[in-house]
Design an enzyme around this catalytic site. Structure first.
Site, mmCIF file in Angstrom:
data_model
loop_
_atom_site.group_PDB
_atom_site.id
_atom_site.type_symbol
_atom_site.label_atom_id
_atom_site.label_comp_id
_atom_site.label_asym_id
_atom_site.label_seq_id
_atom_site.Cartn_x
_atom_site.Cartn_y
_atom_site.Cartn_z
ATOM 1 N NE ARG A 127 27.520 -12.199 -27.258
ATOM 2 C CZ ARG A 127 27.594 -13.738 -27.051
ATOM 3 N NH1 ARG A 127 27.265 -14.725 -26.461
ATOM 4 N NH2 ARG A 127 28.993 -13.918 -27.949
ATOM 5 C CE LYS A 142 39.652 -26.254 -21.182
ATOM 6 N NZ LYS A 142 38.391 -25.238 -21.043
ATOM 7 C CD GLU A 182 28.548 -13.957 -21.656
ATOM 8 O OE1 GLU A 182 27.410 -14.160 -22.165
ATOM 9 O OE2 GLU A 182 29.252 -14.057 -20.846
HETATM 10 C C1 LIG Z 1 30.538 -14.184 -24.196
HETATM 11 C C2 LIG Z 1 32.072 -14.687 -23.340
HETATM 12 N N1 LIG Z 1 30.814 -14.681 -22.263
HETATM 13 C C3 LIG Z 1 32.270 -15.792 -21.593
HETATM 14 C C4 LIG Z 1 33.703 -16.111 -22.122
HETATM 15 C C5 LIG Z 1 34.963 -16.422 -21.431
HETATM 16 N N2 LIG Z 1 35.170 -18.040 -21.481
HETATM 17 C C6 LIG Z 1 36.688 -18.072 -22.778
HETATM 18 S S1 LIG Z 1 36.309 -19.735 -23.327
HETATM 19 C C7 LIG Z 1 34.974 -19.793 -22.135
HETATM 20 C C8 LIG Z 1 34.482 -21.836 -21.940
HETATM 21 C C9 LIG Z 1 34.785 -22.214 -23.510
HETATM 22 O O1 LIG Z 1 34.062 -23.691 -23.130
HETATM 23 P P1 LIG Z 1 33.983 -24.497 -24.123
HETATM 24 O O2 LIG Z 1 32.786 -23.949 -25.051
HETATM 25 O O3 LIG Z 1 33.431 -25.284 -23.688
HETATM 26 O O4 LIG Z 1 35.470 -25.002 -24.279
HETATM 27 P P2 LIG Z 1 36.595 -25.868 -24.023
HETATM 28 O O5 LIG Z 1 37.487 -24.185 -23.774
HETATM 29 O O6 LIG Z 1 36.426 -26.477 -23.126
HETATM 30 O O7 LIG Z 1 37.598 -26.343 -25.368
HETATM 31 C C10 LIG Z 1 35.050 -18.767 -21.124
HETATM 32 C C11 LIG Z 1 34.099 -18.959 -20.099
HETATM 33 C C12 LIG Z 1 33.681 -15.816 -23.910
HETATM 34 N N3 LIG Z 1 35.364 -16.056 -24.088
HETATM 35 N N4 LIG Z 1 33.053 -14.681 -23.972
#
Ligand SMILES: Cc1ncc(C[n+]2csc(CCOP(=O)(O)OP(=O)(O)O)c2C)c(N)n1
Length: 642
Positions: free
Chosen positions: A405, A288, A377
């Site tokens: 959710r 990342k 969630e």
């Molecule tokens: C249902 C939901 N919960 C929380 C989030 C907030 N959120 C956005 S990106 C993220 C992390 C995602 O991590 P990953 O899928 O590993 O992607 P990366 O950013 O590491 O590439 C979170 C928790 C969201 N977008 N949707």
């Protein structure tokens, strides 16, 4: 501000242009794409580290596949900036997340390359499977369907529901697991540990090399490749069966782990995997923030930084000349620690938002009593319910829009059983640049109809603290506290706790002709509006309802007895909102006033600064002033006195 693209990238407007280049150019194209993202996001803002991490994957996918005929489904979508730039939006990219500009997430209405609207996580596998089954039913068996999902998003139940189903449909789905060990904060949970263990396992690494050799041979075999698939499969299975694999157990063919920054090899692998029918998963290891040293080092801060200097990496923060009010989320975080120090029953829960909710303050101070449960969630709510059955007082902090959710869990697991769970809904109301997927527009409407819930909203930091204090008292039952993104209004916010009477609002001031009824932070817009209106000769009364449920009926009887005009103001959807609750009260008690409701209209609101969106929806200070002017009588000081 328009930014100049590098020499190769400037020739690429669409994937067809990318395909004109030879494989040996892909590295430079990736480098230029990365630089373009850095150049634009540094001056324009937005998500950052996630897109940098998938630059090579993005180039490889558009190079190897036939998009938009082949379908790419980006999970969450905050990492799809490279995809946007390569698919006709390079010249618009400087308007990313800006009011009236392009969206920060893929969006069907924006481009034919955006196959599915996203923003909330973990939908990609189900959506790609739906597309794959549709292709199968239509006889379009050559079409590829790719879900690109992060290891964070993979922790959600929904992702597993998709895998579970895909494993028995023989559809053409490729899941690319973009594994960087990070969610916004470091990823958590047993799945993350499993992914790490297979990444460092010697036998898997040997297998990876075996498989890439086999795949490299496959592409040379041309149209007869399918005949060889069985052979390859045998070799894959032979190696894999020696060690159990979660995805294989779900009927996926598992490939990897592969280096997610080796663009040429990625393109080749993706091309080769297209020849293998059925569900398959490619495990890509990425970093990342790749290519921007500070982002690689502190991936949480650089998930979505403020504007920054792209050379020094200094994040630009304006330094105010006087003390500023804190963010509501920080008041929540610090207050959690204070309350938990005094009440050992209190625990904190966040589904993957320790930094975003500021529960990280408690996680640091009391690691055993604060839980990050991953992007989950539904689980967060039911886990809280379980804790509450044993006499603990869980504060479950979920962004208002993500709480959508877990709706059934709120009703079925918490409200029906009257469990003492405190839901802190952060980002309630219009959330800003993330747009329609992230606005917390509906919580009042979707919570208000649930029996047993107390629903409240603080007008300032002190009220947030006092509501939290009130909610943790014994036998209070399920308690919702909603508050917005951003700062409050009280630089001096740390005041002693005071229990509030549940269901009691407060009169802020008396007035003439019209009463303003506000809920939560927007009450401050009304205070500002009143100051201006007073100077013009209008004198609206102002009441802060504080509780949506139970409504302060005594207060409402006073209002309807005294005022013929009532203006309700809320940072939430008008259908089903506080204004609706006031209208219900009016009808139920036979009052007949002119009620004007200000709030979010019955449509999805796009992205922009919060202030721009409040104005667009018509409930900011100016909108309140305009509404009062329409119904109130202009008075001189003399007539007031009379
Ligand atoms: C249902 C939901 N919960 C929380 C989030 C907030 N959120 C956005 S990106 C993220 C992390 C995602 O991590 P990953 O899928 O590993 O992607 P990366 O950013 O590491 O590439 C979170 C928790 C969201 N977008 N949707």
């Amino acid at each position: 501000m328009q930014v100049k693209a590098g020499p190769l990238l400037s020739k690429i407007n669409y994937p067809a242009d990318l395909k004109q280049f030879s494989e040996s150019d892909l590295e430079q194209i990736s480098q230029e794409l990365r630089q373009y993202i850095i150049d634009v996001v540094s001056v324009n803002g937005g998500h950052f580290a996630s897109s940098l991490g998938v630059v090579e994957l993005t180039v490889a996918l558009h190079y190897a596949l036939n998009t938009p005929y082949d379908k790419l489904v980006w999970d969450v979508g905050h990492q799809a900036y490279g995809h946007k730039i390569l698919t006709g939006r390079r010249d618009l990219f400087h308007t990313n997340r800006v009011y009236k500009g392009i969206s920060g997430f893929p969006k069907i209405s924006e481009s034919e390359y955006d196959t599915f609207g996203v923003g909330h996580s973990s939908t990609s596998i189900s959506a790609a499977l739906g597309m794959a089954v549709a292709s199968q039913l239509k006889g379009e068996t050559d079409r590829q369907h790719v879900a690109i999902i992060g290891d964070g998003a993979m922790t959600a139940g929904l992702a597993f529901e998709g895998l579970n189903h895909a494993g028995i449909e023989n559809s053409n789905v490729l899941v690319i697991l973009n594994d960087n060990c990070m969610s916004i904060d470091p990823n958590v949970g047993a799945l993350k540990e499993y992914l790490t263990s297979i990444t460092i396992s010697k036998s898997y690494n040997r297998f990876r090399d075996d498989i890439s050799h086999v795949l490299a041979g496959l592409s040379k075999l041309g149209p007869n490749a399918h005949k060889y698939v069985k052979k390859i499969e045998k070799s894959i299975k032979g190696t894999l069966l020696k060690q159990s694999n979660l995805f294989e157990a779900l009927n996926f063919r598992y490939f990897g782990p592969v280096d997610g920054h080796d663009v040429k090899r990625l393109a080749q692998t993706i091309k080769d995997l297209s020849a293998i029918p059925g569900p398959k998963l490619l495990h890509c290891i990425t970093v990342k923030g790749k290519g921007f040293a500070l982002a690689e080092k502190d991936q949480t801060i650089w998930h979505s930084p403020e504007l920054f200097d792209k050379i020094t990496g200094e994040i630009k923060k304006s330094i105010p000349d006087k003390p500023q009010p804190p963010k509501y989320q920080d008041v929540f975080g610090h207050t959690m620690v204070e309350l938990a120090e005094a009440n050992d029953k209190i625990v904190g829960i966040t589904p993957a938002m320790p930094s975003g909710s500021s529960l990280n303050i408690m996680m640091k101070a009391m690691p055993k009593r604060a839980f990050d449960v991953g992007i989950a969630e539904q689980h967060a709510v039911t886990f809280s319910a379980g804790l509450a059955t044993q006499g603990l007082v869980p504060f479950c902090n979920i962004y208002s829009s993500f709480m959508q959710r877990a709706y059934d869990q709120v009703i079925h697991d918490v409200a029906i059983q009257k469990l003492n769970v405190v839901f802190c809904l952060d980002r309630a109301g219009l959330a800003g640049a993330d747009g329609a997927t992230h606005h917390g527009a509906y919580d009042i409407a979707y919570m208000r109809c649930i029996p047993n819930l107390v629903i409240s909203s603080p007008m300032n930091e002190e009220e947030l603290r006092n509501l939290m204090f009130t909610a943790q008292q014994e036998n209070v039952g399920p308690f919702v506290i909603r508050y917005p993104r951003g700062n409050g209004v009280m630089p001096d916010w740390k005041r002693p706790f005071k229990a509030l009477e549940i269901g009691k609002g407060r009169k802020i001031c008396d007035g003439e002709d019209v009463a303003l009824l506000t809920i939560g932070h927007v009450g401050n817009f009304a205070v500002e509006a009143r100051a201006e209106l007073n100077s013009e000769g209008f004198y609206p009364a102002h009441y802060d309802l504080r509780f949506v449920k139970p409504l302060d009926e005594q207060l409402l009887h006073e209002v309807f007895a005294k005022y013929k005009n009532v203006i309700t103001v809320e940072d939430g959807s008008l259908p089903g909102g506080v204004g609706s609750a006031v209208l219900e009260f009016m009808a139920d008690h036979g009052y007949n006033a002119n009620v004007i409701r200000l709030g979010i209209p019955d449509q999805f609101i796009e992205h922009g600064e919060q202030a721009e969106l409040w104005a667009e929806c018509g409930y900011d200070k100016n909108a309140i002033i305009a509404a009062v002017r329409k119904v109130a009588i202009k008075r001189t000081t003399d007539s007031m006195a009379g």
